[in-house]
Structures are given as structure tokens and as C-alpha cells.
Scaffold this motif. Sequence first.
Motif, PDB file in Angstrom:
ATOM      1  N   THR A  16       0.867  -1.171   0.000  1.00  0.00           N
ATOM      2  CA  THR A  16       0.000   0.000   0.000  1.00  0.00           C
ATOM      3  C   THR A  16       0.904   1.221   0.000  1.00  0.00           C
ATOM      4  OG1 THR A  16      -1.763  -1.103   1.229  1.00  0.00           O
ATOM      5  CG2 THR A  16      -1.734   1.311   1.308  1.00  0.00           C
ATOM      6  N   TRP A  17       0.808   2.015  -1.057  1.00  0.00           N
ATOM      7  CA  TRP A  17       1.651   3.201  -1.203  1.00  0.00           C
ATOM      8  C   TRP A  17       0.881   4.435  -0.758  1.00  0.00           C
ATOM      9  CZ3 TRP A  17       6.703   3.132  -2.282  1.00  0.00           C
ATOM     10  CH2 TRP A  17       7.233   1.944  -2.806  1.00  0.00           C
ATOM     11  N   VAL A  18       1.538   5.311   0.003  1.00  0.00           N
ATOM     12  CA  VAL A  18       0.943   6.565   0.456  1.00  0.00           C
ATOM     13  C   VAL A  18       1.875   7.728   0.113  1.00  0.00           C
ATOM     14  CG1 VAL A  18      -0.365   5.493   2.326  1.00  0.00           C
ATOM     15  CG2 VAL A  18       1.923   6.378   2.777  1.00  0.00           C
ATOM     16  N   LEU A  19       1.308   8.943   0.107  1.00  0.00           N
ATOM     17  CA  LEU A  19       2.095  10.131  -0.187  1.00  0.00           C
ATOM     18  C   LEU A  19       1.338  11.359   0.258  1.00  0.00           C
ATOM     19  CD1 LEU A  19       0.841  11.733  -2.959  1.00  0.00           C
ATOM     20  CD2 LEU A  19       1.420   9.475  -3.839  1.00  0.00           C
ATOM     21  N   ARG A  20       2.036  12.460   0.334  1.00  0.00           N
ATOM     22  CA  ARG A  20       1.416  13.772   0.526  1.00  0.00           C
ATOM     23  C   ARG A  20       1.473  14.476  -0.815  1.00  0.00           C
ATOM     24  NH1 ARG A  20       2.945  17.177   5.748  1.00  0.00           N
ATOM     25  NH2 ARG A  20       1.419  18.492   4.739  1.00  0.00           N
ATOM     26  N   ALA A  21       0.337  14.664  -1.422  1.00  0.00           N
ATOM     27  CA  ALA A  21       0.291  15.289  -2.743  1.00  0.00           C
ATOM     28  C   ALA A  21       0.397  16.798  -2.631  1.00  0.00           C
ATOM     29  CB  ALA A  21      -1.006  14.906  -3.456  1.00  0.00           C
ATOM     30  N   GLY A  22       1.236  17.383  -3.466  1.00  0.00           N
ATOM     31  CA  GLY A  22       1.380  18.831  -3.496  1.00  0.00           C
ATOM     32  C   GLY A  22       0.152  19.505  -4.092  1.00  0.00           C
ATOM     33  N   HIS A  23       0.001  20.775  -3.804  1.00  0.00           N
ATOM     34  CA  HIS A  23      -1.123  21.543  -4.336  1.00  0.00           C
ATOM     35  C   HIS A  23      -1.148  21.449  -5.860  1.00  0.00           C
ATOM     36  CE1 HIS A  23      -2.030  23.185  -0.456  1.00  0.00           C
ATOM     37  NE2 HIS A  23      -0.753  23.522  -0.294  1.00  0.00           N
ATOM     38  N   GLY A  24      -2.310  21.154  -6.392  1.00  0.00           N
ATOM     39  CA  GLY A  24      -2.481  21.094  -7.836  1.00  0.00           C
ATOM     40  C   GLY A  24      -2.054  19.790  -8.481  1.00  0.00           C
ATOM     41  N   SER A  25      -1.627  18.800  -7.682  1.00  0.00           N
ATOM     42  CA  SER A  25      -1.153  17.547  -8.284  1.00  0.00           C
ATOM     43  C   SER A  25      -2.152  16.399  -8.183  1.00  0.00           C
ATOM     44  CB  SER A  25       0.167  17.117  -7.635  1.00  0.00           C
ATOM     45  OG  SER A  25      -0.027  16.726  -6.283  1.00  0.00           O
TER      46      SER A  25
END
Length: 82
Positions: free
Chosen positions: A51-60
Amino acid sequence: QLVVGFARALCDEASNGYISMVAVAARYRGRGIGRKLIEHLIGDESSSSITWVLRAGHGSKGFWEKIGFKASEVAMEKVREK
């Protein structure tokens, strides 16, 4: 040689992975470079139990949705002090 993109991730190779950074130079975006970087990091989805997680940047958000990621309501965070 010219570096136009960079990606970094951590994974325990058992169940969890975290994508900490994906960057593509502005003039090279829209050419599939980001997608290829992510494919290299996470491998073949059909054979993965990670399970992959991330913090997405604004507009992505649109980029991440195109490659199969979905917004989550279960993540927790402790924001660092600046």
C-alpha cells in the motif's frame, strides 16, 4: 547529461511504501516522465501487495488520480514546527 526529474520513496518490502518526493522540471512536464518515475518506484501493481501513500502537493491531485491513487481519509499527521 541533464536531470529533468527525480523521485524518492521508502518501502518495507512487506506491506507499506511511502513516496516522499517526485519532481519534474516545469518545461519537461506532460511528457510521461513523472509517470515513469512512479512506475519505477512502485513496480507492477498487479503483483504488488504494497500500500503506497504520499502527501500530494497543491495542484497535483489530477496527476496522482491518473496513475491510480485515491484520496484517503484515514491518514494521520503531526505537522513539524517551522
